[in-house]
Every structure is written in C-alpha cells, then in structure tokens.
Scaffold this active site. Structure first.
Site, PDB file in Angstrom:
ATOM      1  N   ASP A  27       0.824  -1.221   0.000  1.00 14.24           N
ATOM      2  CA  ASP A  27       0.000   0.000   0.000  1.00 14.24           C
ATOM      3  C   ASP A  27       0.855   1.266   0.000  1.00 14.24           C
ATOM      4  O   ASP A  27       0.341   2.375  -0.146  1.00 14.24           O
ATOM      5  CB  ASP A  27      -0.926   0.020   1.223  1.00 14.24           C
ATOM      6  CG  ASP A  27      -2.026  -1.032   1.106  1.00 14.24           C
ATOM      7  OD1 ASP A  27      -2.301  -1.483  -0.024  1.00 14.24           O
ATOM      8  OD2 ASP A  27      -2.599  -1.411   2.138  1.00 14.24           O
TER       9      ASP A  27
ATOM     10  N   LYS B 280      -5.953  -2.668  -7.287  1.00 14.84           N
ATOM     11  CA  LYS B 280      -6.263  -1.942  -6.042  1.00 14.84           C
ATOM     12  C   LYS B 280      -7.416  -0.964  -6.319  1.00 14.84           C
ATOM     13  O   LYS B 280      -8.120  -1.111  -7.300  1.00 14.84           O
ATOM     14  CB  LYS B 280      -5.013  -1.227  -5.522  1.00 14.84           C
ATOM     15  CG  LYS B 280      -3.900  -2.192  -5.099  1.00 14.84           C
ATOM     16  CD  LYS B 280      -4.309  -3.006  -3.907  1.00 14.84           C
ATOM     17  CE  LYS B 280      -3.260  -4.034  -3.523  1.00 14.84           C
ATOM     18  NZ  LYS B 280      -3.748  -4.976  -2.520  1.00 14.84           N
TER      19      LYS B 280
HETATM   20  C1  S3P Z   1      -5.489  -5.441   3.286  1.00 17.13           C
HETATM   21  C2  S3P Z   1      -4.713  -6.228   2.483  1.00 17.13           C
HETATM   22  C3  S3P Z   1      -4.056  -5.750   1.274  1.00 17.13           C
HETATM   23  C4  S3P Z   1      -3.994  -4.230   1.211  1.00 17.13           C
HETATM   24  C5  S3P Z   1      -5.297  -3.602   1.597  1.00 17.13           C
HETATM   25  C6  S3P Z   1      -5.710  -4.006   3.004  1.00 17.13           C
HETATM   26  C7  S3P Z   1      -6.114  -6.032   4.484  1.00 17.13           C
HETATM   27  O1  S3P Z   1      -4.779  -6.216   0.138  1.00 17.13           O
HETATM   28  O2  S3P Z   1      -3.605  -3.795  -0.066  1.00 17.13           O
HETATM   29  O3  S3P Z   1      -5.205  -2.194   1.539  1.00 17.13           O
HETATM   30  O4  S3P Z   1      -6.603  -5.285   5.352  1.00 17.13           O
HETATM   31  O5  S3P Z   1      -6.144  -7.261   4.575  1.00 17.13           O
HETATM   32  P1  S3P Z   1      -4.508  -7.684  -0.479  1.00 17.13           P
HETATM   33  O6  S3P Z   1      -4.759  -8.657   0.554  1.00 17.13           O
HETATM   34  O7  S3P Z   1      -5.474  -7.812  -1.627  1.00 17.13           O
HETATM   35  O8  S3P Z   1      -3.081  -7.648  -0.945  1.00 17.13           O
END
Ligand code: S3P
Length: 430
Positions: free
Chosen positions: A316, A343
């Site tokens: 992120d 994203k």
């Molecule tokens: C998150 C996991 C990440 C991240 C998102 C929040 C979470 O996504 O990019 O902002 O809270 O589990 P991904 O699991 O799809 O990588």
C-alpha cells in the site's frame, strides 16, 4: 473537493496518524462474532471502516461510537448474526467485502453485498473460489468474480488451500470462514502477507497455528470480546515518511505507529535509500507491535530495486515510495507488484500518470514501475483517480515540487486518512 498544495522547504515536528485501517476492520468483525463487548480505541473513522460498521449493523450487531475514536461492539457470538433485510454496501473497501464474504459464507441465511464503481471492478474470484470449495454458494457477475455478489451460506467444510497470490484479504476470508467449519482449515500463502487476522484471532481466543507459510485455524472456537488499541496506520505514516525522507533538512517524528514486520517494509526501503530512520519507544499493544518513528534527512536519497517478498510488506506504500524515488538520485525499479493493478485504481498506471504530470522520468512495467529520479518536479494539476493513496501521493509530490499543485477530487483521502491536510499544515516549514 480539490486540494491546493504549495511547496515546502522541510518538514518538522511530531505528529500522530489515524488508526490502522486493517486492524480497525478486523476489530469490528471479530467483536461481532465474540461473546461480550469489544471496546476499540483509536478506531479509524475513515469511510472504509465506517462501511464495515454499517454492514455489521445490518447484520443485527449493536455498534456504538460514544466518543470520537472509540467504538463499542456488542458481540452476538459465532452464530448470532441475522439475515440482512437489505443489500450490504462495502463502499470502496476491498477488505470489508472480501473478509465479510468469508463470514457470510458460514451463515445460515442469504445476503447480497455490493460496493462502489471501483470495488465492483475488483476481482473477487480469488475469494469466492476457495469459499466455494468450503461449500458456500456465491453468485455474481462474470462467474462470481465481480460484485454485486449473492451469498447463500451454510455448513462449511474445512479446506487445505494454497493461494497463488500473497493476499491478506484472501487469507483472512478463508480463515474467517474456517471459524464456521467443522475441523481445521489450512491456508498456505506463497509469501508472507500482513497477519493482523491471525494475531487478532489469537487475542480473541481462537486456536491458530502458524508454521512455515501455512496457517491453521480450528473451527467453532469460543471468541471473547476484547479491548483493542488500534495502532497508527503505517500506510498513512508512509506518505509523511516518504516526504520527510525526500526533503533534506527534515526532522519528523510519528508517534504510536504500528510496526508489524509484515507491514514495515517502507521503513527498510527508505533507510536503504539513505533516509535516517530511528525507531524508538518500541512496545507491544495487544496483538500488535507499536513504536515511534523519527525520519530525518541530511542528504539526497538514492534509487533502489524493490521486488519479491518485500512487495507484500509495503504494497500500500508504493505510491508514497514512488514519489520519494522521483526525488532520489538514480534509477528505482519496482517489480513483482502486478497486484497494484487491482487496487482501488490501477496504481501502476495511476502512479506513472501522476509522476509524468510532475515531469518525473517514469515508465510503466507489466509488474511495476521504473522511475528515473533526480529531475526537478514541477507543480501541476493532477487527478486522484478516485483513489485515496494516489491523492495523497499527489499531495506529497506537490510539497516537493516547484510551484503550486492542485489535486482534483481529493475527498477520497477520507477513506484512510481523515485530517491529512491539517497534519500537513502542522509540519510544513516554508
Ligand atoms: C489489506 C490487504 C491488502 C492491502 C489492503 C488491506 C487487508 O490487500 O492492499 O489495503 O486489510 O487485509 P490484499 O490482501 O489484496 O493484498
């Protein structure tokens, strides 16, 4: 709302950033499934986490916000959710939708979940696939890949599942569904993603074993309500850290930031680029490690190569890192980051578009970005792409550029960092 950003000479001072988004979501979810009350302090009252609260209220959970930053969740235990009368709306929040799909899969009722335009374009098959193997029936557009999604939950069987993507959202959806399955659910990830769910499940009393890349959770645990102190969000801190690291003469301290090793890659990478970063007051708060972070800089940063296992540790924070890289001497290559395309916006495209607007040397790669640093950035009018992290990256670039910058449609910053602009005002030195 458009944001006008003027350049600064340096950044100085001591600030706190709002609560961690990932931890805030999970505290509401586990609180709802636990016995007794869960009291959450420093809850992130950003739009994404408010979407999670709204969904759980529709599922029959009593949630109160008596004072700013405090949330009280009256848990109804594992089998206490009730069928929602209306469609659940996750807004812009992928975490709300994916984790909730895991929970809804284990419910003996029908539910429908949707989200905003951005979320309705994001892939859900990565979650509906394994949930289907557990016995949930999830239907949606494009073979269950796109929301709105209709869930007919029920009795689940445990699975042993190996994921192709290193995604905490996929892992968490399966582990949460595993709470409702008879026996042990095993999830193996290709490389380590953030582990807030595993930590918090243990805190609430679930049996979770972790060995190598595999996480095992036992079904039907008795969860007990907890006090959760949400740490400051390192992914919000990342924008301020990147700005301070890139501006010689800066000296910025961020207090009470979560430094979970699965999330703190940005600290390592900025240090490797030459920023002076000091971690102090390290402490454990509940399930998460927290510290104060001081970022100072006396010289120009140098470019770096980032890829592989580092990527999930700063996924992120890549928009913030890319801005620092544009200010650094030499080339920065970011690889193995194809996940950025799915994203809140296509962040490979959006970051390249943003940096190009400021006059930086940038190239889109299929799985990342190539940034040729060292050119002077020129203030510009830039798009947020409706993505909170792109809007903040644009604002940070505006601080570092010559002339004025306008970030169009910057209201999306409220998704994860309400009060961002006020924090910037407090630390700017003209
Ligand atoms: C998150 C996991 C990440 C991240 C998102 C929040 C979470 O996504 O990019 O902002 O809270 O589990 P991904 O699991 O799809 O990588």
């Amino acid at each position: 709302m458009d944001l006008l950003v003027k350049p600064v000479r340096t950044l100085r001072g001591t600030v706190t950033v709002p609560g961690d988004k990932s931890v805030s979501h999970r505290a509401v979810m586990l609180g709802a499934l636990a016995r007794g009350e869960t009291v959450i302090k420093n809850f992130l009252a950003g739009k994404d986490c408010l979407s999670t609260i709204d969904c759980f209220r529709k599922l029959g959970i009593d949630i109160k916000m008596p004072v700013a930053g405090t949330v009280r969740v009256r848990g109804r235990e594992l089998h206490g959710l009730s069928e929602p009368e209306d469609i659940l709306d996750a807004g812009n929040s992928g975490t709300t939708m994916r984790l909730l799909l895991g929970i809804l899969s284990g419910q003996p009722f029908f539910s429908v979940i949707t989200g905003d335009r951005s979320l309705r374009r994001r892939p859900m098959a990565r979650v509906t696939g394994p949930l289907g193997l557990m016995g949930a029936r999830v239907e949606g557009r494009r073979n269950g890949n796109l929301a709105p999604l209709a869930v007919r939950g029920g009795r689940l069987k445990p699975i042993t599942f190996t994921s192709k993507v290193a995604s905490a959202q996929v892992k968490s959806a399966v582990l949460l569904a595993g709470l409702f399955a008879e026996g042990e659910t095993v999830f193996t990830e290709p490389c380590r993603s953030r582990d807030h769910t595993e930590r918090m499940l243990r805190q609430f009393g679930a049996e979770v074993d972790i060995s190598g890349g595999s996480i095992r959770v036992k079904g039907h645990p008795g969860l007990t309500g907890q006090k959760v102190n949400v740490p400051g969000d390192i992914s919000s801190a990342a924008f301020l850290m990147a700005a301070a690291a890139a501006l010689p003469g800066s000296d910025l301290t961020l207090q009470g930031v979560g430094v979970n090793p699965a999330r703190n890659g940005i600290i390592e990478v900025l240090s490797d680029m030459g920023a002076e970063i000091e971690i102090f007051n390290y402490r454990q708060e509940g399930a998460e490690p927290v510290a104060d972070i001081r970022v100072s800089n006396s010289k120009k940063l140098s470019g770096i190569s980032v890829g592989g296992k580092m990527i999930p540790r700063l996924i992120d924070d890549i928009p913030a890192l890319a801005v620092a890289a544009a200010m650094a001497e030499g080339k920065t290559e970011i690889r193995d980051a194809g996940e950025l395309k799915v994203k809140e916006s296509n962040r490979i495209y959006a970051v390249a578009d943003l940096l190009a607007g400021f006059g930086a040397g940038v190239e889109e790669l299929t799985d990342g970005l190539l940034i040729r640093g060292g050119r002077d950035l020129k203030g510009c009018i830039c798009k947020s792409h409706g993505d909170h992290r792109i809007a903040m990256a644009a604002a940070v670039a505006g601080l570092l550029a010559g002339g004025e910058t306008v970030v169009l449609n910057a209201e999306c910053i409220d998704i994860s960092f309400p009060g961002f602009y006020d924090v910037l005002k407090n630390i700017r030195v003209e």
